[in-house]
Structure formats: structure tokens, C-alpha cells
Design a protein around this motif. Sequence first.
Motif, PDB file in Angstrom:
ATOM      1  N   GLN A   1       0.827  -1.208   0.000  1.00 19.93           N
ATOM      2  CA  GLN A   1       0.000   0.000   0.000  1.00 19.93           C
ATOM      3  C   GLN A   1       0.863   1.262   0.000  1.00 19.93           C
ATOM      4  O   GLN A   1       0.588   2.217  -0.722  1.00 19.93           O
ATOM      5  N   GLU A   2       1.930   1.268   0.776  1.00 19.04           N
ATOM      6  CA  GLU A   2       2.806   2.438   0.834  1.00 19.04           C
ATOM      7  C   GLU A   2       3.549   2.642  -0.476  1.00 19.04           C
ATOM      8  O   GLU A   2       3.757   3.782  -0.916  1.00 19.04           O
ATOM      9  N   ILE A   3       3.954   1.558  -1.122  1.00 18.15           N
ATOM     10  CA  ILE A   3       4.637   1.669  -2.406  1.00 18.15           C
ATOM     11  C   ILE A   3       3.689   2.232  -3.460  1.00 18.15           C
ATOM     12  O   ILE A   3       4.061   3.125  -4.234  1.00 18.15           O
ATOM     13  N   VAL A   4       2.471   1.729  -3.487  1.00 19.00           N
ATOM     14  CA  VAL A   4       1.474   2.251  -4.436  1.00 19.00           C
ATOM     15  C   VAL A   4       1.194   3.721  -4.142  1.00 19.00           C
ATOM     16  O   VAL A   4       1.113   4.550  -5.057  1.00 19.00           O
ATOM     17  N   THR A   5       1.080   4.063  -2.867  1.00 16.36           N
ATOM     18  CA  THR A   5       0.829   5.458  -2.487  1.00 16.36           C
ATOM     19  C   THR A   5       1.944   6.370  -2.987  1.00 16.36           C
ATOM     20  O   THR A   5       1.681   7.429  -3.560  1.00 16.36           O
ATOM     21  N   LEU A   6       3.184   5.975  -2.788  1.00 15.40           N
ATOM     22  CA  LEU A   6       4.305   6.789  -3.251  1.00 15.40           C
ATOM     23  C   LEU A   6       4.330   6.879  -4.773  1.00 15.40           C
ATOM     24  O   LEU A   6       4.573   7.949  -5.334  1.00 15.40           O
ATOM     25  N   ALA A   7       4.035   5.773  -5.440  1.00 16.96           N
ATOM     26  CA  ALA A   7       4.030   5.769  -6.911  1.00 16.96           C
ATOM     27  C   ALA A   7       2.939   6.681  -7.475  1.00 16.96           C
ATOM     28  O   ALA A   7       3.088   7.248  -8.549  1.00 16.96           O
ATOM     29  N   VAL A   8       1.852   6.831  -6.746  1.00 18.97           N
ATOM     30  CA  VAL A   8       0.776   7.718  -7.183  1.00 18.97           C
ATOM     31  C   VAL A   8       1.029   9.152  -6.707  1.00 18.97           C
ATOM     32  O   VAL A   8       0.720  10.110  -7.409  1.00 18.97           O
ATOM     33  N   PHE A   9       1.625   9.295  -5.515  1.00 22.05           N
ATOM     34  CA  PHE A   9       1.840  10.623  -4.949  1.00 22.05           C
ATOM     35  C   PHE A   9       2.788  11.474  -5.783  1.00 22.05           C
ATOM     36  O   PHE A   9       2.532  12.667  -5.987  1.00 22.05           O
ATOM     37  N   VAL A  10       3.874  10.904  -6.240  1.00 21.23           N
ATOM     38  CA  VAL A  10       4.871  11.704  -6.958  1.00 21.23           C
ATOM     39  C   VAL A  10       4.273  12.341  -8.212  1.00 21.23           C
ATOM     40  O   VAL A  10       4.370  13.562  -8.384  1.00 21.23           O
TER      41      VAL A  10
ATOM     42  N   TYR B 279      -0.167  17.604 -10.822  1.00 16.66           N
ATOM     43  CA  TYR B 279      -1.419  18.252 -10.439  1.00 16.66           C
ATOM     44  C   TYR B 279      -1.197  19.426  -9.480  1.00 16.66           C
ATOM     45  O   TYR B 279      -1.722  20.514  -9.681  1.00 16.66           O
ATOM     46  N   MET B 280      -0.412  19.191  -8.434  1.00 19.58           N
ATOM     47  CA  MET B 280      -0.194  20.246  -7.438  1.00 19.58           C
ATOM     48  C   MET B 280       0.944  21.193  -7.827  1.00 19.58           C
ATOM     49  O   MET B 280       1.180  22.191  -7.161  1.00 19.58           O
ATOM     50  N   ARG B 281       1.684  20.848  -8.867  1.00 22.06           N
ATOM     51  CA  ARG B 281       2.758  21.702  -9.393  1.00 22.06           C
ATOM     52  C   ARG B 281       3.884  21.949  -8.390  1.00 22.06           C
ATOM     53  O   ARG B 281       4.454  23.034  -8.330  1.00 22.06           O
ATOM     54  N   THR B 282       4.205  20.930  -7.608  1.00 20.80           N
ATOM     55  CA  THR B 282       5.358  21.039  -6.721  1.00 20.80           C
ATOM     56  C   THR B 282       6.586  20.570  -7.489  1.00 20.80           C
ATOM     57  O   THR B 282       6.492  19.707  -8.366  1.00 20.80           O
ATOM     58  N   PRO B 283       7.741  21.121  -7.193  1.00 17.32           N
ATOM     59  CA  PRO B 283       8.937  20.718  -7.937  1.00 17.32           C
ATOM     60  C   PRO B 283       9.322  19.267  -7.647  1.00 17.32           C
ATOM     61  O   PRO B 283       9.159  18.785  -6.525  1.00 17.32           O
ATOM     62  N   LEU B 284       9.810  18.587  -8.657  1.00 12.55           N
ATOM     63  CA  LEU B 284      10.318  17.227  -8.495  1.00 12.55           C
ATOM     64  C   LEU B 284      11.597  17.295  -7.670  1.00 12.55           C
ATOM     65  O   LEU B 284      12.473  18.107  -7.945  1.00 12.55           O
ATOM     66  N   LYS B 285      11.675  16.470  -6.646  1.00 12.01           N
ATOM     67  CA  LYS B 285      12.819  16.512  -5.744  1.00 12.01           C
ATOM     68  C   LYS B 285      13.532  15.168  -5.732  1.00 12.01           C
ATOM     69  O   LYS B 285      12.911  14.128  -5.913  1.00 12.01           O
ATOM     70  N   LEU B 286      14.815  15.222  -5.504  1.00 12.48           N
ATOM     71  CA  LEU B 286      15.609  14.007  -5.383  1.00 12.48           C
ATOM     72  C   LEU B 286      15.161  13.187  -4.174  1.00 12.48           C
ATOM     73  O   LEU B 286      15.328  11.968  -4.147  1.00 12.48           O
ATOM     74  N   ASP B 287      14.544  13.829  -3.211  1.00  9.25           N
ATOM     75  CA  ASP B 287      14.046  13.122  -2.031  1.00  9.25           C
ATOM     76  C   ASP B 287      13.031  12.041  -2.405  1.00  9.25           C
ATOM     77  O   ASP B 287      12.908  11.033  -1.709  1.00  9.25           O
ATOM     78  N   TYR B 288      12.280  12.245  -3.495  1.00 10.46           N
ATOM     79  CA  TYR B 288      11.327  11.225  -3.934  1.00 10.46           C
ATOM     80  C   TYR B 288      12.060   9.942  -4.332  1.00 10.46           C
ATOM     81  O   TYR B 288      11.587   8.846  -4.062  1.00 10.46           O
ATOM     82  N   LEU B 289      13.208  10.085  -4.956  1.00 13.61           N
ATOM     83  CA  LEU B 289      14.013   8.909  -5.320  1.00 13.61           C
ATOM     84  C   LEU B 289      14.494   8.190  -4.067  1.00 13.61           C
ATOM     85  O   LEU B 289      14.406   6.966  -3.987  1.00 13.61           O
ATOM     86  N   TRP B 290      14.989   8.946  -3.090  1.00 13.26           N
ATOM     87  CA  TRP B 290      15.481   8.321  -1.858  1.00 13.26           C
ATOM     88  C   TRP B 290      14.339   7.615  -1.128  1.00 13.26           C
ATOM     89  O   TRP B 290      14.522   6.528  -0.586  1.00 13.26           O
ATOM     90  N   ALA B 291      13.169   8.235  -1.113  1.00 16.79           N
ATOM     91  CA  ALA B 291      12.009   7.605  -0.476  1.00 16.79           C
ATOM     92  C   ALA B 291      11.646   6.311  -1.197  1.00 16.79           C
ATOM     93  O   ALA B 291      11.333   5.301  -0.562  1.00 16.79           O
ATOM     94  N   ALA B 292      11.700   6.337  -2.525  1.00 16.45           N
ATOM     95  CA  ALA B 292      11.394   5.135  -3.308  1.00 16.45           C
ATOM     96  C   ALA B 292      12.404   4.028  -3.012  1.00 16.45           C
ATOM     97  O   ALA B 292      12.027   2.856  -2.881  1.00 16.45           O
ATOM     98  N   LEU B 293      13.659   4.378  -2.895  1.00 14.58           N
ATOM     99  CA  LEU B 293      14.679   3.373  -2.573  1.00 14.58           C
ATOM    100  C   LEU B 293      14.455   2.799  -1.176  1.00 14.58           C
ATOM    101  O   LEU B 293      14.657   1.599  -0.954  1.00 14.58           O
ATOM    102  N   CYS B 294      14.028   3.619  -0.252  1.00 11.63           N
ATOM    103  CA  CYS B 294      13.698   3.115   1.091  1.00 11.63           C
ATOM    104  C   CYS B 294      12.530   2.138   1.019  1.00 11.63           C
ATOM    105  O   CYS B 294      12.519   1.115   1.722  1.00 11.63           O
TER     106      CYS B 294
END
Length: 100
Positions: A55-64, A70-85
Motif C-alpha cells: 500500500q505504501e509503495i502504491v501510495t508513493l508511486a501515485v503521490f509523486v 497536479y499540485m505543481r510542486t517541484p520534483l525533488k531528489l528526495d522522492y528517489l530516496w524515499a522510493a529506494l527506502c
Amino acid sequence: MLFAWYGHLKTLGAKPWYVAAIVSWSIALFEYLLQVPANRIGFTTMSLAQLKIVQEIVTLAVFVPFAVLYMRTPLKLDYLWAALCMVAAAWFMFRGSAAG
């Protein structure tokens, strides 16, 4: 659930909070109608912890994409680190389950 939780911040910002709550609850109800049966089916083959990690993996895959497109937030390298975690978390949850 992302739109129910965060979408109203962009689309209903000028409306009273209770309008956003009703819209969000309506979206959440529909999603729960899908999630509850899916969890029951998934629990026949996965443990509770495994279901949560999926569920958390799906949530992150949809959240990014939601956050960036949609929300127009900048893409951050932190998303990659979160995905690796999350990949590491999935490995720990499923490592003893492999058939073979």
C-alpha cells in the motif's frame, strides 16, 4: 486517497472547509469501497505487514506524479530516496516469502 486528502487544497481553496470535507469524504468512501475488498483478497496470500508495504509503495508511486503534475510542486531528489527506502522495506517484508 491523495485527491481526497490534498486535491481540495488546490481546487476548493475558496470554498468553506465543510464543502471540502464533504467532497473529500465522498471520494474516500468510493476508494474504501475498493480498498477493503482488495485487502481481504490480498490477505489470503500476504501478511498484514506485506499488505501495508504494498500500500505504501502504491501510495508513493501515485503521490509523486500527483504532486508534480497536479499540485505543481517541484520534483525533488528526495522522492528517489524515499522510493529506494520503500524498495528496501519491500525486500525485508517479502524476503522470507519467495517460493523456491
